[in-house]
Structures are given as C-alpha cells and as structure tokens.
Design a protein around this motif. Sequence first.
Motif, short mmCIF file in Angstrom:
data_model
loop_
_atom_site.label_atom_id
_atom_site.label_comp_id
_atom_site.label_asym_id
_atom_site.label_seq_id
_atom_site.Cartn_x
_atom_site.Cartn_y
_atom_site.Cartn_z
N THR A 1 6.95 1.96 9.96
CA THR A 1 6.90 3.35 10.43
C THR A 1 5.52 3.93 10.16
O THR A 1 4.78 3.46 9.30
CB THR A 1 7.97 4.20 9.71
N HIS A 2 5.18 4.97 10.92
CA HIS A 2 3.94 5.72 10.67
C HIS A 2 4.26 7.09 10.08
O HIS A 2 3.36 7.87 9.78
CB HIS A 2 3.17 5.92 11.99
N ASP A 3 5.55 7.39 9.89
CA ASP A 3 6.02 8.72 9.54
C ASP A 3 6.36 8.81 8.05
O ASP A 3 7.29 8.13 7.59
CB ASP A 3 7.26 9.06 10.38
N PRO A 4 5.65 9.63 7.26
CA PRO A 4 5.97 9.76 5.83
C PRO A 4 7.40 10.23 5.57
O PRO A 4 8.00 9.83 4.57
CB PRO A 4 4.95 10.79 5.34
N VAL A 5 7.93 11.08 6.44
CA VAL A 5 9.31 11.55 6.26
C VAL A 5 10.28 10.38 6.41
O VAL A 5 11.25 10.24 5.65
CB VAL A 5 9.64 12.67 7.27
N ALA B 1 8.18 12.19 0.80
CA ALA B 1 7.32 12.42 1.96
C ALA B 1 5.94 12.90 1.53
O ALA B 1 4.92 12.48 2.07
CB ALA B 1 7.97 13.42 2.92
N ASP B 2 5.89 13.78 0.52
CA ASP B 2 4.61 14.32 0.07
C ASP B 2 3.74 13.24 -0.56
O ASP B 2 2.53 13.17 -0.31
CB ASP B 2 4.83 15.46 -0.93
N LYS B 3 4.35 12.39 -1.40
CA LYS B 3 3.57 11.33 -2.05
C LYS B 3 3.05 10.33 -1.02
O LYS B 3 1.91 9.86 -1.12
CB LYS B 3 4.42 10.63 -3.12
N VAL B 4 3.90 9.99 -0.05
CA VAL B 4 3.47 9.05 0.98
C VAL B 4 2.35 9.66 1.82
O VAL B 4 1.35 9.00 2.14
CB VAL B 4 4.66 8.65 1.88
N LEU B 5 2.50 10.94 2.17
CA LEU B 5 1.47 11.61 2.96
C LEU B 5 0.13 11.64 2.22
O LEU B 5 -0.93 11.38 2.80
CB LEU B 5 1.91 13.03 3.31
#
Length: 252
Positions: free
Chosen positions: A209-213, A238-242
């Motif tokens: 995936t390319h989506d942090p969520v 999601a925040d940590k991945v972003l």
Amino acid sequence: MTTTTVTTTVPTAARVVDAVKVYGTGDTSVRALDGVSVDFPVGRFTAIMGPSGSGKSTLMHCAAGLDTLTSGTAHIGDTELSSLDDRRLTLLRRDRVGFVFQAFNLVPTLTVAENITLPLDLAGGKGDREWIDALIDVVGLRDRLHHRPGELSGGQQQRVAVARAFAGQPDVVFADEPTGNLDSRSGEEVLGLLGRTVRQTSRTVVMVTHDPVAAAHADEVVFLADGRLVDRMAAPTADKVLDRMKAFEVPS
C-alpha cells in the motif's frame, strides 16, 4: 544448578533472502530489489510501504511466485520457489497462496457464492465447507450470496474477492493496493475485514500500500527505499507511518 534458556521462533508464511531483481540489461537495466531479506510471520498482517519505485510491488510479486528473482531465494513456508518447475509452481500458487488485487476480478455472470468458490471449483475440489461457511460470516456476505457482482457496491465486491482469496485456506494472502478502487469508507471496511480475518483464522496477509491509514491496520510495516529494506515498524499508527514516509521526501 544450570538454567536453560528456551528461544522460540515464529514460523514464517513467506520470506525472501538476499533478493535481487534486475529488469533489462546494460545501461538500461533497473535494479528493482537490491539484496532484500525479509520474513512474513505466520498469523500476522504485514504492510509493505515505500516511495514510488521503491520495489514494494516487485517484492510482493517475487515473494508470491508471480515473478522470478534474478538472484536470492523466495520461500512459501519451507518451499523454495526456484526449485519448482512451472507446473508445481502453478499448483503451489493455487493451493497455498491467495491474491487480492486493486481490481476485483470477479466473474460478472456468477453469483457471490460461485465467485468465492471459483478457484476451488476450477481445481476440481470442494474445499472445506465448514471453513467457507464461517468465512462468509467473517466477510459479512451471508445475505448477498445469490447476488451477482453488478448488484454489489465496490466495497462488497472487494469483500467477495477477499473471501475468494481465503476460501482455499492458503498459507498466505498477498494483497496489492486492495483499497485502491474504493472510497474511504469502503476501504476502511475492507482493511478491517483483512485484519479480522487474520485474527479469527490465524492466516497471514502481506499487503502493498501507499496509504499510511491503510498501513495502520497492519501488525507491522516494512519500508523499502531504492530496492532495499530500510526499516520495520511494529504496532503502526497512521501518524507514525506518515512521519516515516515523509523522511523519504527530504531533498538530498
């Protein structure tokens, strides 16, 4: 008195070791994977992320036996894929691997129930009916079994595709941008479904995936950059991945 330390290792559903994939030759060659070693543990939901061109889809395709490595090895369980001829590789993908893609790839003339069991039917087997029946409830399709794909929403169609991928009780399901064609609400439903299926059936999912969520639904995220494994993150948000993905965008 002596003490004995017992270490336990989690079995892997799939892994690659020193994986190298080169497309083309000479000056035009592209090194899509550059010595990647990564394992995907049994009963876990792992997301693969990285910038465009990082090699994440190539990693998934080679790990799943859809493409071959230039060097290194890919394994499903204890089976090394390069040791298999075309026929045995086809049988392994049919019997031990499931796939969910961005396109739903459902047969429009078949019902939901028929689409779910299609791979089993084509293989001449009936599968475990109790397993399939329980799976129908996990994906929430009990009241849609006699509908055809054209009568379903996009999210419902992807749920059919997920059920089809798990119907044969594969060792591992590979999902390539499974929410790419869905709105955010339907995407959340499908991602939640993948997570529940892992937890309730002890199966393994590997998702590109390319989506942090989307990645935040996984148990762990592995990050690629320039064809190399650069980081792993357990219990992602999601925040940590972003934040981790933003690091790839810093100008050199």
